[in-house]
Design an enzyme around this catalytic site. Structure first.
Site, short mmCIF file in Angstrom:
data_model
loop_
_atom_site.label_atom_id
_atom_site.label_comp_id
_atom_site.label_asym_id
_atom_site.label_seq_id
_atom_site.Cartn_x
_atom_site.Cartn_y
_atom_site.Cartn_z
N PHE A 1 0.99 -1.02 -0.21
CA PHE A 1 -0.27 0.20 -0.15
C PHE A 1 0.90 1.30 0.29
CE2 PHE A 1 -3.80 -1.01 -0.11
CZ PHE A 1 -4.76 0.18 0.24
N GLN B 1 -7.74 14.73 3.87
CA GLN B 1 -7.02 14.17 2.96
C GLN B 1 -7.81 13.76 1.57
OE1 GLN B 1 -6.35 9.54 3.29
NE2 GLN B 1 -3.99 10.19 3.48
N HIS C 1 -7.93 11.36 -1.53
CA HIS C 1 -7.19 10.00 -2.38
C HIS C 1 -7.59 10.35 -3.54
CE1 HIS C 1 -7.40 6.16 -3.31
NE2 HIS C 1 -7.76 5.85 -2.20
N LEU D 1 -14.83 5.96 -4.44
CA LEU D 1 -13.54 5.72 -3.98
C LEU D 1 -12.94 4.38 -4.97
CD1 LEU D 1 -10.76 6.17 -2.40
CD2 LEU D 1 -12.09 3.68 -0.97
N GLU E 1 -6.63 1.97 -3.29
CA GLU E 1 -5.61 2.23 -3.01
C GLU E 1 -4.88 0.84 -3.89
OE1 GLU E 1 -3.93 4.80 -0.69
OE2 GLU E 1 -2.12 3.45 -0.52
N ARG F 1 -0.22 9.39 -0.34
CA ARG F 1 -2.15 9.87 -1.03
C ARG F 1 -1.98 11.42 -1.42
NH1 ARG F 1 -6.52 7.16 2.39
NH2 ARG F 1 -6.08 4.25 1.09
N HIS G 1 -11.43 12.87 1.04
CA HIS G 1 -11.73 11.14 1.63
C HIS G 1 -11.91 10.77 2.96
CE1 HIS G 1 -11.44 6.69 0.99
NE2 HIS G 1 -10.51 6.78 1.80
N GLU H 1 -12.39 7.66 13.02
CA GLU H 1 -12.34 8.86 12.62
C GLU H 1 -12.77 10.63 12.81
OE1 GLU H 1 -14.02 8.86 7.97
OE2 GLU H 1 -12.67 10.68 7.32
N ARG I 1 -2.36 10.99 6.13
CA ARG I 1 -3.15 9.22 6.29
C ARG I 1 -1.94 8.07 6.13
NH1 ARG I 1 -6.78 5.35 5.76
NH2 ARG I 1 -8.28 6.48 4.71
#
Lengths: 296, 334, 585
Positions: C116, C231, C233, C243, C246, C277, C344, C374, C385
């Site tokens: 990742f 963030q 994404h 989404l 990733e 990211r 995201h 979160e 993150r």
């Protein structure tokens, strides 16, 4: 000439003889030759599968070999036969491991499943291989706007992911092939919510109440929407509809029988004496008279 | 991409007001990739703010937005309007999953659905892992990680995960439950989602909950009540094929001997015997075999069938000409 | 006023991974626990997570995971929080597995792990591309097994907070089925309400992610931490922001611009598409701004998976495949799909310690109030993150908060777990009907506005302005403009009217209340962004493109004092501060 290997199923050779008679009668008029396979086994009827799925698959692989030998497609006249054979065909042509296992067993009987014969229901053979104009041309007794309710049942075109290729992409939620046929015969197709609902046949022995409720709903809605006749492609649906029909029901025919009537074929050749929901006088009263010179 | 037209008839109802329901009609244009939810959102934000429906993730994973379009249960967020128009034409009727349980517009009471889910004991009862014992635990062996302080994670092989066959992917959207014709007629029937959930745990080698199979084999609520119409498989938005899971459970119930016996089990074994005998089925002797004395309830029907030439009493008919070969193959595939 | 009052030991707001993990701990300690959730627990957004959950399962130790996380956070993460996260991870995975999570396995039977972004080793455990769903189901199923009390479709409106004593004593909530107001008095309240991405127009977030706890916190004069770190994404579907995990890049997908170049190799030659990211998002955005975008509006880039082949796509990324097809009409097998950066995740949130205990702007504990997941800021993620760390954070800190609540409550009453009736009231203030007044006032305001207009256009305006000015690239002018326009929106909001008067699932009223919260935390994002005159992690200032460790290696604390924004800075908690730069290598 269009030639097909006919997979007769069990019911049409037992409790629903009118289906075979009417199918042959109509096929002859349309120039279709049906070669009945008399060495085949039951498809498993959606019950053997629940007991031994491998055994059912083995029997059906064998069933296909007879059509393969004749180099013809395998034509069904029962919804459940169509569903079971289509599922079997799908498994045997996509799962190479299982196919090998099956063919190993069949080897002992000098048989091999090759996958060269596809399972197709007679209704879609008519739709895809026989021109709709050809059907219309054979009508000697147009049904003159008679309101007819099509009842599809459920296995004819499900699961659609597998069967769409055989059913001209018929949608299980909005089918139209029987409506088209009714129109071609001069009738007026009736729309009602449960035309694609299940009739409950497969659990009718131990859940008769459910079949009773479903059948009453189907026939009740068809009548409410003006239908004078109901047609179906499946002997299991036909048997269940007739078994649980309310006292005052409309005649329940096979679409082949309706076609035969529109073609002007004789009563007995269509097996109409067998239908329990049909009273000859009442049904004939709904239809126009066929002049002598047009009769077959 | 030019937009296209559609007419939506949307079910409106308010339990608080207690009147009967109505339909609001909208003539709208939609774009190539618009989902049904996009159109509902547009109506809600721009035309009628009071339109209410459940929705959250917008991409078919949370299961909130199941509803019916022309009788077909769908997830509004993952159903393109163009597909609906292709299937049903440009007039669409949007209904809640179950009109008899509607509370507000397209929002239904799902309590019964969740209750059946809970009833299926939808949680793992862990097997105690013993590396040397036989049975399900043998498929799983413990491998201690490095320094012994880190936890043991049993090895599981893909055969075991594959047995679950994506049944764990069910998002509990309720579409299959709403499509099932048995549910409204037999309120005790667990329904496809709860049975699929049971399948998921029955097939999980790590589960040791006793009685799961017996529970799905129970008369009145379990797999026997399914009429095999395949509607659940047709509608499942995650393509889980609930019916095939149910059918496999059926086989297991019969194999384990934990079926309710009586007419149900006799029907299935009678079916197989009939095929062994003739290769083809005759419903009449099968009914006699399965129903026994209860055949008397079918007397009237039997007489009518006889009078119409529909009764084949001879148990050796119809018989396939290949019946011997069929028998051999059946014997060899027990 | 028609208010129902009840007492509980614990109230948990939110039934995703964090909330349910906490509830299990409280339940096991025999505390009377009520979980309030505005959607059914299985609808929580935890279930939408796709790619995976990180754990150093088969590594020598957890130091690499720790270092990757700290570096990924652009050094803003609190070291003790990261240490806790990484050390607890293996046991979390083992626990999930033991309770039935169907993880993907290797051919040797071990839990499979995929590479990742910004991590040196493949340590992201996964379940095809529906890891979040699997984790959520597993945790919820255990909660069902243990009989946790979930109140579904209850929306929390307010906190019962006594600022003089500095203590929380319950919540005000509305049963969405009938709009009945309930006061639940409790000794401990845990917020686990998830993210706030709906403040932006292109977001991966569900409709439910409206950051309600954040609005409630601000309304009560309490603080939010690091709100400017939003963030983005890099790969959301271009049309909807949904989404595309990733994991796609983890399996080897390429990012291409209009010239067909793998542009990431220019921005981060070492890691390419698997860079962190914030870097990838900025790269995509830059490509688009500089005219190398693709698609009919040239507002996207291509994610190309064709070379992975049908087997890998169908086996490992089936969800992604079907989403691209259904939602955007694009077939991953034979065409590249259009993607663009999408809002995201919320790195910032309610400030807590390592046990979920909420802190105020001075850093002092707010007794009786906890937060996890979160919506909380421990801070584990700092300024950015890593993928795979949020599922982990939710479970790790949800549990810890639950355990801390359990130990405080059982210790306080000398209670030894008899599962008896709630002891709330022994130390806590009694809730009275008057406590519901602020909530009633908020609701009645929406029916007495003098304007006929609705809040929906205002919400759209807010989302557009946040995306434009508080998005990937920010500047002083942009943020000040955003601040001005936000004030305008807030002013107009007070005069809008809700038309729907039904008490039964009044979604218009619910969305209006949610929007009110959104306006508050949007202000926090803008103000925090304005005052951080540097670029770090996901916060990128075109006028201050570099790090300023001297002034800003610190967490931003934002709160309202008599409607005026106040910002404080607290240093990063770092037990080994001297070794920061070493960790980077």
């Amino acid at each position: 000439m269009n030639r097909y290997a006919l997979y007769p199923g069990c019911n049409p050779q037992m409790a629903e003889p009118e289906l075979l008679k009417a199918t042959y009668a109509v096929a002859e008029v349309l120039g279709i030759e049906l070669i009945k396979l008399d060495r085949v086994s039951c498809c498993g009827g959606a019950h053997l599968q629940d007991r031994n799925a491998f055994q059912s698959l083995l029997l059906n692989a064998r069933n296909f070999t007879f059509a393969e030998r004749l180099q013809m497609d395998l034509v069904t006249i029962c919804n459940t036969c169509q569903y079971i054979l289509a599922e079997a065909y799908h498994t045997l042509t996509t799962d190479t491991y299982t196919r090998k296992q099956i063919n190993t067993r069949l080897e002992g009987e000098n048989l091999t499943f090759q996958g060269t014969s596809r399972p197709r229901n007679f209704l879609y053979v008519l739709r895809e291989d026989i021109d709709r104009t050809a059907v219309r041309q054979q009508v000697r007794r147009p049904l003159r706007g008679l309101k007819i309710a099509p009842f599809y049942g459920c296995h004819l075109y499900s699961p659609s992911m597998i069967q769409a290729v055989y059913t001209d992409n018929e949608s299980p939620w909005n089918p139209g092939s029987l409506e088209d046929l009714i129109s071609d015969l001069g009738g007026d197709p009736v729309d009602y919510p449960s035309r694609n609902q299940c009739c409950g046949f497969h659990s009718s022995l131990y859940n008769p109440r459910t079949s009773h409720d479903l059948v009453h709903q189907i026939i009740g809605q068809a009548r409410e929407n003006g239908a004078r006749v109901l047609i179906t492609p499946c002997p299991l649906c036909h048997a269940n509809l007739e078994a649980f029909a309310p006292g005052k029901s409309i005649p329940i025919l096979y679409y082949q029988q309706l076609m035969g009537l529109a073609f002007g074929l004789p009563w007995k050749s269509l097996g109409l004496q067998h239908n329990m929901s049909v009273r000859k006088r009442e049904l004939l009263d709904l239809l126009p008279v066929v002049p002598e010179f047009l009769r077959r | 991409m030019a937009p296209d037209s559609v007419r939506l008839n949307i079910f409106r109802y308010d339990a608080f007001r207690g009147e009967s329901h109505s339909y609001d009609c909208y003539d709208l244009t939609y774009h190539q990739n618009d989902q049904l939810l996009d159109v509902l959102e547009m109506i809600k934000t721009e035309i009628d703010h009071s339109l209410s429906y459940r929705r959250s993730c917008r991409h078919g994973i949370c299961g909130s937005c199941a509803m019916k379009v022309n009788g077909k249960p769908v997830l509004a967020c993952s159903t393109p309007v163009r597909d609906l128009v292709r299937e049903f034409g440009p007039k669409l009727t949007v209904d809640p999953l179950d009109q008899s349980r509607v509370v507000r517009d397209l929002i239904c009471d799902m309590d019964m659905f969740w209750e059946k889910y809970t009833r299926s004991a939808p949680f793992l009862e862990p097997v105690t892992v013993q590396a040397s014992s036989p049975g399900p635990a043998a498929a799983v062996s413990a491998e201690p990680l490095d320094d012994g302080k880190t936890p043991l994670i049993p090895l599981i092989f893909s055969g075991s995960t594959n047995a679950i066959d994506d049944a764990d992917h069910c998002i509990m959207c309720g579409a299959c439950y709403a499509a099932c014709p048995v549910v409204p007629l037999q309120p005790d029937f667990l329904g496809p989602a709860a049975i699929t959930r049971s399948y998921r745990f029955i097939k999980d080698v790590r589960d040791a909950h006793p009685g799961r199979l017996a529970a799905v084999g129970e008369a009145g609520s379990g797999v026997w009540e399914c009429i095999k119409c395949l509607k659940c498989t047709e509608v499942c938005p995650k393509q889980i094929d609930p019916f095939s899971k149910l059918s496999r459970l059926h086989q297991e119930v019969l194999r384990s001997g934990s079926s309710p016996g009586g007419i149900r089990a006799r029907h299935t074994s009678g079916f197989q015997l009939n095929l062994l005998l003739n290769g083809l089925l005759n419903e009449f002797p099968l009914a006699v075999f399965a129903m026994r004395f209860r055949m008397i309830t079918m007397l009237r029907r039997g007489i009518r069938m006889f009078l119409h030439g529909k009764l084949v009493i001879n148990p050796l008919r119809p018989r396939s000409r290949g019946y011997r070969q069929i028998r051999r193959l059946m014997r060899r595939s027990r | 006023m028609n208010v129902a009052i009840e007492k509980s030991d614990v109230v948990i707001v939110g039934a995703g991974l964090a909330g349910t993990s906490a509830a299990l701990q409280c339940r096991r300690a025999q505390l009377k626990t009520v979980v309030l959730t505005k959607v059914h627990p299985l609808r929580s957004h935890s279930g939408a997570a796709q790619g995976g959950i990180n754990a150093a399962l088969y590594e020598r130790d957890t130091s690499a995971h720790r270092n990757d996380t700290i570096k990924g956070s652009d050094y803003l993460a609190d070291r003790d929080a990261v240490e806790t996260l990484c050390c607890t991870a293996p046991e979390i995975i083992a626990d999930l597995d033991m309770h039935g999570a169907v993880f993907s396995r290797t051919s040797e039977g071990k839990i499979a792990q995929r590479p990742f972004g910004a991590q040196g080793t493949a340590r992201t455990c996964y379940a095809k591309d529906r890891t979040g769903l699997v984790c959520l189901q597993t945790v919820y199923e255990q909660a069902v097994r243990e009989g946790v009390d979930f109140r579904c479709e209850w929306y929390v409106l307010d906190l019962l907070y006594d600022p003089l004593e500095g203590r929380v004593y319950g919540v005000t909530a509305m049963d969405l089925r009938n709009s009945r107001i309930h006061l639940i008095q409790a000794e401990a309240v845990l917020f686990a309400t998830g993210g706030y991405g709906r403040a932006y127009s292109r977001t991966s977030n569900a409709h439910a992610n409206t950051g309600d706890a954040l609005g409630i916190i601000l309304r009560n004069g309490l603080a939010l931490e690091d709100m400017e770190f939003v963030q983005f994404h890099p790969t959301g579907l271009a049309d909807t922001g949904i989404l595309i995990s990733e994991a796609a890049r983890g399996e080897g997908a390429y990012l291409l611009n209009s010239s067909g170049e793998r542009f990431m190799l220019g921005y981060d030659p070492g890691k390419g598409e698997l860079s962190s990211r914030d870097i990838v998002s900025r790269a995509c955005e830059t490509e688009i701004r500089e005219g190398r975008g693709v698609g009919p509006r040239k507002d996207a880039v291509y994610l190309d998976l064709r070379h992975l082949g049908a087997r890998i796509i169908k086996e490992r990324l089936p969800e992604l495949y079907s989403m691209a097809m259904t939602l955007q009409g694009e077939n991953m097998l034979d065409q590249p799909i259009r993607v663009a950066p999408t809002t995201h995740y919320s790195m910032g949130g309610i400030p807590t310690d390592l046990h979920g205990q909420v802190r105020d702007h001075r850093g002092s504990p707010v007794y009786g109030l906890f937060a996890a997941g979160e919506c909380a800021c421990v801070s584990v993620h700092g300024a950015n993150r890593l993928g795979g760390n949020s599922l982990l954070e939710a479970i790790v800190f949800g549990r810890r908060a639950g355990r801390r609540i359990a130990s405080i409550l059982t210790e306080a009453a000398g209670h030894h777990g008899t599962g008896g009736p709630s002891r709330a009231g022994s130390r806590t203030r009694e809730a009275t009907e008057d406590d519901a007044s602020p909530a009633f006032r908020r609701i009645s305001n929406f029916y007495s506005g003098d304007q006929q207009g609705s809040f929906y256009p205002l919400r759209k305006q807010l989302q557009q302005l946040m995306t434009a000015e508080a998005g990937i690239f920010r500047s002083r002018e942009g943020l000040e403009d955003a601040r001005r326009r936000l004030h305008g929106i807030a002013g107009q909001l007070h005069r809008t009217k809700v038309k729907d008067t039904s008490p039964c699932f009044n979604t218009e009223l619910q969305e209006a209340l949610e929007f009110e919260n959104m306006v508050l935390y949007a202000a926090a994002i803008i103000e925090s962004g304005l005052h951080r005159r540097e670029s770090r992690g996901a916060h990128s200032r075109t006028d201050f493109p570099r790090h300023d460790d001297e002034n800003y290696l610190a967490h931003t604390f934002f709160h309202f004092e008599e409607s005026e924004p106040v910002l404080d800075y607290h240093p990063v908690r770092s037990p080994e501060s001297a070794q920061e730069k070493k960790i980077g290598t």
